[in-house]
Design an enzyme around this catalytic site. Sequence first.
Site, PDB file in Angstrom:
ATOM      1  N   ARG A 180       5.840  16.550  41.703  1.00 48.37           N
ATOM      2  CA  ARG A 180       6.095  15.150  42.074  1.00 48.37           C
ATOM      3  C   ARG A 180       4.798  14.338  42.150  1.00 48.37           C
ATOM      4  NH1 ARG A 180       9.726  17.397  40.809  1.00 48.37           N
ATOM      5  NH2 ARG A 180      11.784  17.622  41.725  1.00 48.37           N
ATOM      6  N   SER A 258      16.117  11.291  46.993  1.00 48.78           N
ATOM      7  CA  SER A 258      15.561  12.199  47.993  1.00 48.78           C
ATOM      8  C   SER A 258      14.420  11.500  48.722  1.00 48.78           C
ATOM      9  CB  SER A 258      15.049  13.476  47.322  1.00 48.78           C
ATOM     10  OG  SER A 258      16.111  14.164  46.686  1.00 48.78           O
ATOM     11  N   GLU A 356       8.937  10.747  49.689  1.00 52.98           N
ATOM     12  CA  GLU A 356       8.868  10.667  48.228  1.00 52.98           C
ATOM     13  C   GLU A 356       8.836   9.229  47.727  1.00 52.98           C
ATOM     14  OE1 GLU A 356      11.348  12.321  44.336  1.00 52.98           O
ATOM     15  OE2 GLU A 356      11.291  13.497  46.185  1.00 52.98           O
TER      16      GLU A 356
END
Length: 364
Positions: A180, A258, A356
């Site tokens: 990520r 998320s 995130e």
Amino acid sequence: MAEAPQIPSTRPQAAYSGNDGSTLAGLTTLRVGGPAGTLVTATSEPELIAAVRDADERGEPVLLVGGGSNLVVADEGFAGTVIRIATRGIEVDSSACSGAFVTAAAGENWDDLVARAVAEGWVGIECLSGIPGLVGATPIQNVGAYGQEVSQTIARVRTLDRSTGQVRTFSAADCDFSYRHSRFKAEPDRWMVLSVTFQFELGDLSAPIRYAELARRLGVEPGQRVPAADAREAVLALRRGKGMVLEPDDHDTWSAGSFFTNPILTTEQAAALPDDAPRYPAGEGLVKTSAAWLIDHAGFTKGFGADVGTGAAQLSGKHTLALTNRGRARAADVLELARTIRAGVEERFGVRLVNEPVLVGCTL
């Protein structure tokens, strides 16, 4: 794509006033955020580059908005220039020997590209189906799901270096991709993605299915291949079951996806977790665990928040990783819920969750 909401060119004194088209709430999937100073919609690469260069030369703060699926914008809004990326264009160079090189403009819809890849026999992103947002955002976050990451198929990323005003292209090896993360995320105010070139294998079958939940859904063993169209439909079904496919009338999908990344822990940290906590290899001396599991086992079950505070922001009723807007949430409500969950997980397990989505004008 629908026309962008009209945002006043001068910033109002009032903060958040509802999702009425006059705020950045209308440009994000979480549907929160206050007003912008100025909104510019760029429909071509030259327009996009010119808009960013102009704002940078004037010292004007810039917020780049694509699909708005990974943003939490403060209720006070953004006082600078918001540039909405709406560039289009896909170029294909395909051969039996080298596969398909596909270059997509940053403003292309990501899931539309995935659907076309499956239809055209471009293998490698079928498990990234149903992810909202635009192509240009995918290398920044190194978007991933169900055992695939976008970095596995990226060949090149073309960018604007805002520090010099020059266009620069990076090979995949120079993008510093990790879980990520990328060099573009590490320096968000420097790099603007203009287009992404992918290199796909050609075929009717998916890449090997790596994710156990998806393999079970498909009735195969991990490592097997299935028709790519079957993989796409199975992923979409799983995502819908978790509220991760956007539906205008379903508040469980009014989210930024998320909200927390899956923690990467040392082996010592992972050993301190309960025996039944998920553990996945994440490189030498590192272990990945599940943020959703930690949240659930810290006492924050699906739907948590209904009886806390205003109840305007809650955990999804389908998945504990999604913080959702029940229709009248402010950014402050979402952030309060996120802080409560983060603190509870840290107190219970000693693991500090990391958000995130990108936070604009606000912090956790």
